[in-house]
Design a protein around this motif. Structure first.
Motif, short mmCIF file in Angstrom:
data_model
loop_
_atom_site.label_atom_id
_atom_site.label_comp_id
_atom_site.label_asym_id
_atom_site.label_seq_id
_atom_site.Cartn_x
_atom_site.Cartn_y
_atom_site.Cartn_z
N UNK A 332 0.87 -1.17 0.00
CA UNK A 332 0.00 0.00 0.00
C UNK A 332 0.90 1.22 0.00
N UNK A 333 0.90 1.97 -1.09
CA UNK A 333 1.78 3.13 -1.22
C UNK A 333 1.21 4.37 -0.53
N UNK A 334 0.02 4.28 0.03
CA UNK A 334 -0.58 5.33 0.88
C UNK A 334 -0.57 6.69 0.19
N UNK A 335 -0.85 6.70 -1.10
CA UNK A 335 -0.83 7.98 -1.82
C UNK A 335 -1.89 8.95 -1.37
N UNK A 336 -2.96 8.45 -0.74
CA UNK A 336 -4.07 9.34 -0.36
C UNK A 336 -4.52 9.02 1.06
N UNK A 337 -3.57 8.89 1.95
CA UNK A 337 -3.84 8.55 3.35
C UNK A 337 -3.73 9.83 4.18
N UNK A 384 4.50 -11.29 -9.70
CA UNK A 384 3.41 -10.32 -9.78
C UNK A 384 3.58 -9.34 -8.63
N UNK A 385 3.60 -8.05 -8.96
CA UNK A 385 3.76 -7.00 -7.96
C UNK A 385 2.53 -6.09 -8.02
N UNK A 386 1.83 -5.97 -6.90
CA UNK A 386 0.64 -5.13 -6.83
C UNK A 386 0.97 -3.91 -5.98
N UNK A 387 0.94 -2.73 -6.60
CA UNK A 387 1.25 -1.46 -5.94
C UNK A 387 -0.05 -0.67 -5.82
N UNK A 388 -0.59 -0.60 -4.62
CA UNK A 388 -1.91 -0.03 -4.38
C UNK A 388 -1.79 1.44 -3.95
N UNK A 389 -2.71 2.27 -4.44
CA UNK A 389 -2.80 3.67 -4.02
C UNK A 389 -1.54 4.48 -4.32
#
Length: 913
Positions: A332-337, A384-389
């Motif tokens: 979770x890259x927390x772009x909008x936290x 597989x790399x999942x980068x969220x937010x």
């Protein structure tokens, strides 16, 4: 291509063919290329809602400013055709849906057969797979939509269908290779390879078929030729598949040394139990993976507004992609936290490397060194790399693996267009069907089936936003005693309150996007809550916010990048319903009443000045209202004015009510006065009467007798057009009393002219003549005098006084020619045509009708064009030209809103619309 068979029997089912031909009867019945493109787009979205944006992109590469009216015309024409085909074309929220059984559409039949073949192939039932694949491919005849004028959306659909066809061809060949049909495959595969030399799988299958047919040298020659094409055309060597087949044939198949084993690392969040819909998006992701045989790392960025389900789709897709079972990383890259800053790439890499077996003491401190070690650990591994937010390209780039065996899924609520080589997958809200299906999964199908209308209403009130639908359904699940209608009623109030769940509610997720904006962008966002209509432009927003249009456009594009706004037509922006509610919440809490009032005043002044400028282009000779706004200066030509009114109509109508609600009563009556020519040309009676009624009340509130008389005159014309003659005559007579008391000669002249028209419609032609004669004396400008003479001539014609009629009309035409009042000639020439018909001179009548028609088209007066076309058809008789006139008039009437005169003209034309 879209072909249309004439003599051959049509298959039933399927009746609707897109794989090579679209058979819906004779080609002439389908109208022009735009209408056929709309039909193709509806068929490709059968049983789902085809939105206005999708249909616009399907029919045009360069769409008109307001495509909705054109689309309504095409849909109206298609409805009659499709009724004959026993198909339903229904209007749905935000678009249209063509309702078909699956077997009626060959694309659906093709997908079903291909799916059955794929399952049989997986089960190694090769004979069954061969049968299904063959049946699927037999549905193809030529290329989809070949030779048709289609927009970007259909071009993409054609590409998708062609890619899908080749995938099925390759699967079919594989099944036949497994069945031992090597020799029979050679000629078919050779033709395919000759036509598509860059498709390596076809070349590999041809090599195997030749080799297994004891043609080893020919098989190796295919490899040589394919390699030469790949190197020459693409600058690349053959991929692993071709090299593997070559090695098998040579008896020296070499494989690369495997990377050091990493073990299994599955760090994905759990799959979504109630995941619903998104079939097209999942299919696109699977295709992306299937096509990623060689080349750089595959990156797919899933973009969309808050709450649209980006993370749910990414997680579900990641679990469905079985070829990446060994290494699955998630962050979770927390772009909008709001509680924490965005994740640093260095920290994320540290966590990934630790998961991949790198001891903490061996972690490099430098970001670039960590990224290099990360790429090295994943080299040669299917990961597989999942980068969220994610919030920016800079945050994502260091986290990308380096090899071709990796897939990266990125979710974001802002645009990452600068991420080189990434595939962008924009996620929209659900269709109504998908939204209701999601509710059924959460609430239970029985409750949904018991109240289907209420379920659809809840979905609409949630704006089809997946998060909102989910929260609404969970409220229902927690309240077993509620009817679905109970929740729907609650949602009619404050929707955001009803969809609140603390930090996971709709308001909370929107707020994260809002807080990520700069201060000036946040101010513009909340002020947009004051805009009266559903969409807006940089010009109107500039007026609302006190900015230059360039500054407003820059900030609107920023909101677009953050998915807080949407854009269907270039240059026009609009809110999702729930985001508009959130903007109005922000407005109430963060903007003072005085600031709101100033913004409304500026916007209304802009609407009034712009409408005045557009009206001047339509009626340059008209008596003008003196404006008290001079902050905005615009110029339009006639075409620009019509397009502007078309695009802004709903905003203008709502702006009149906003002006009255905010006490801006002068704007509330002035604005309708500039809409009269537009309303008259498009016969927008409901908008016409509603705005003039509001304007009349505001003029009376100000005791502005000039405004009151103008509103009464406009209402009189509208009521007359609707055959409401008692109301029409009363309005004109009240206006005359006011104008006579004020000595307003021009106002009296126009009211007498319009009163005469109403009396003429009632058959009271002697009284009409008296009104027109009085108006002729009072008019002081050539435009008014010309129209009075024209109306007087028409009244004389109705009384049988044909010589006098001809004299008045010729005098009117001379005056209009001298003054350059070409627009008014459309009425005069139409009336001259009527007189020449009565005189038994059809050739002269046709000449004048054709000129009246040309001017009506020039001025955008579709109603007058329809009248003239009907009269022209009557004079021309029963030939092809007459039928073409009737057809065109019918298409115009299908677009114009209904009214008694429209209905009468429809009846004259016959049941065409």
């Amino acid at each position: 291509m879209i072909g249309f068979s004439r003599g051959e029997a049509r298959p039933d089912p399927p009746r609707f063919r897109l794989l090579g031909a679209l058979e819906v009867g004779e080609i002439e019945r389908l109208g022009g290329p735009r209408q056929r493109a709309v039909l193709a787009a509806l068929l490709l979205r059968a049983n789902d809602t085809a939105g206005i944006g999708y249909l616009t992109r399907a029919a045009w590469d360069d769409p008109p400013m307001a495509p909705e009216s054109n689309l309504r015309t095409y849909v109206a024409g298609l409805r009659k055709i499709l009724r004959d085909e026993r198909a339903d074309l229904v209007t749905r929220n935000g678009g249209y849906s063509l309702v078909l059984d699956p077997d009626e559409l060959d694309v659906a039949r093709f997908e079903y057969l291909a799916g059955e073949g794929g399952r049989a192939l997986q089960d190694e039932d090769f004979a069954t797979a061969d049968k299904h694949f063959r049946q699927a491919l037999e549905l193809w005849r030529g290329e989809p939509l070949e030779g048709q004028a289609i927009g970007s959306a259909l071009q993409a659909e054609v590409g998708r269908l062609q890619d899908r066809r080749f995938a099925v061809i390759e699967q079919h060949c594989r099944a036949n290779l497994e069945l031992g049909n090597h020799a029979s495959l050679v000629s078919e595969l050779q033709s395919l390879v000759d036509e598509h030399p860059l498709r390596e799988e076809l070349s590999a299958q041809l090599m195997l078929a030749l080799y297994r047919s004891n043609r080893r040298a020919d098989a190796l020659d295919v490899f040589r030729q394919t390699r030469e094409v790949l190197v020459r055309e693409l600058g690349i060597e053959p991929g692993p598949r071709l090299q593997s087949v070559q090695g098998e044939i040579l008896g020296s198949h070499r494989t690369a040394a495997p990377a050091p084993p990493l073990g299994r690392h599955r760090r994905l969040p759990m799959d979504i139990a109630d995941f619903t819909g998104r079939r097209d998006e999942l299919w696109r992701l699977r295709r992306l993976v299937d096509e990623a045989v060689s080349g750089p790392v595959t990156v797919c960025v899933i973009e969309g507004m808050a709450g649209v389900g980006k993370t749910r789709l990414a997680i579900h897709a990641a679990h469905q992609l079985g070829s990446y079972e060994d290494i699955q990383l998630w962050a979770d890259l927390r772009g909008f936290d709001s509680a924490q800053p965005p994740a640093e790439p260095s920290a994320v890499l540290g966590a990934f490397l630790h998961a991949l077996g790198v001891p903490a003491e061996q972690l490099p401190h430098d970001l670039d060194e960590r990224a290099a070690l990360y790429r090295d650990r994943l080299a040669g591994a299917r990961s597989l790399v999942l980068l969220d937010n994610a919030v920016s390209e800079e945050q994502v780039r260091p986290l990308l693996p380096g090899g071709p065996d990796s897939l990266v899924l990125v979710t974001t609520r802002c645009s990452l267009a600068g991420l080189d080589g990434a595939v962008m997958l924009g996620l929209d809200v659900f269709s109504e069907r998908e939204a209701v299906e999601l509710m059924a999964r959460i609430v239970g199908p029985q409750r949904i089936a018991a109240e289907p209308d209420a379920a659809a209403r809840i979905a609409r009130l949630c704006g089809f936003l997946p998060l909102a639908v989910t929260l609404a359904a969970r409220r229902l699940r927690a309240r077993q005693s509620w009817l679905l209608a109970d929740l729907a009623d609650r949602l009619e109030g404050d929707r955001l309150d009803q969809l609140d769940l603390g930090d996971r509610g709709v308001r909370a997720v929107f707020e994260l996007s809002y807080l990520a904006l700069a201060d000036d962008q946040r101010r513009l966002f909340r002020l947009l809550g004051l805009h009266p209509g559903d969409d807006f432009t940089a010009e109107s927003v500039a007026a609302l916010c006190g900015l230059t249009p360039a500054s407003a456009e820059s900030m609107l594009d920023a909101l677009l990048d953050f998915y807080l706004l949407e854009q269907i037509t270039p240059g026009r922006y609009h809110f999702h319903d729930l985001v508009r509610d959130f903007a109005r919440d922000c407005l109430r809490s963060d903007e003072s009443p005085a600031a709101q009032a100033d913004s409304v005043q500026r916007l209304l002044a802009w609407f009034v000045a712009s409408a005045d400028a557009a009206d001047r282009a339509l009626q340059p000779s008209r008596h003008r209202v003196v404006l008290d706004v001079d902050a905005f200066h615009r110029q339009f030509d006639q075409d620009q004015a019509m397009r502007w009114f078309e695009a802004e109509n709903d905003n203008l109508v709502r702006a009149v009510q906003v002006a009255a609600d905010h006490g801006c009563h002068r704007h509330a009556w002035q604005l309708p006065s500039f809409l009269l020519s537009w309303f008259y040309r498009r016969r927008l009676w409901a908008d016409w009467i509603s705005t003039y009624t509001v304007g009349l009340a505001s003029a009376r509130r100000l005791a502005d007798r000039t405004g009151e008389a103008m509103m009464l005159n406009g209402l009189g014309v509208a009521h007359s057009d609707l055959d409401q003659y008692v109301e029409a005559i009363a309005c004109h007579q009240q206006a005359l009393v006011i104008e006579r008391a004020a000595g307003d000669r021009s106002g009296q002249a126009w009211n007498l002219n319009n009163l005469g028209v109403a009396l003429g419609d009632l058959g009271r032609f002697d009284e009409a003549v008296d009104c027109f004669q009085q108006a002729l004396v009072l008019h002081q400008d050539s435009h008014g005098k010309g129209l009075a003479l024209s109306n007087l001539g028409d009244a004389y014609r109705a009384l049988g006084r044909l010589d006098e009629a001809l004299g008045q009309l010729r005098q009117a035409l001379r005056l209009q020619r001298t003054s350059g009042d070409r627009a008014a000639q459309r009425y005069t020439r139409s009336c001259l045509g009527d007189v020449y018909v009565a005189l038994g001179k059809p050739a002269r009548a046709i000449e004048h009708y054709r000129q009246a028609l040309a001017i009506s088209r020039e001025t955008g007066d579709r109603w007058q064009a329809a009248i003239v076309l009907a009269r022209l058809a009557d004079v021309l008789g029963d030939g092809d030209q007459a039928e073409a006139c009737r057809q065109e008039a019918g298409m115009i009437l299908a677009e114009l809103r209904g009214g008694p005169k429209t209905q009468k003209l429809r009846e004259q034309l016959g049941d065409l619309v």
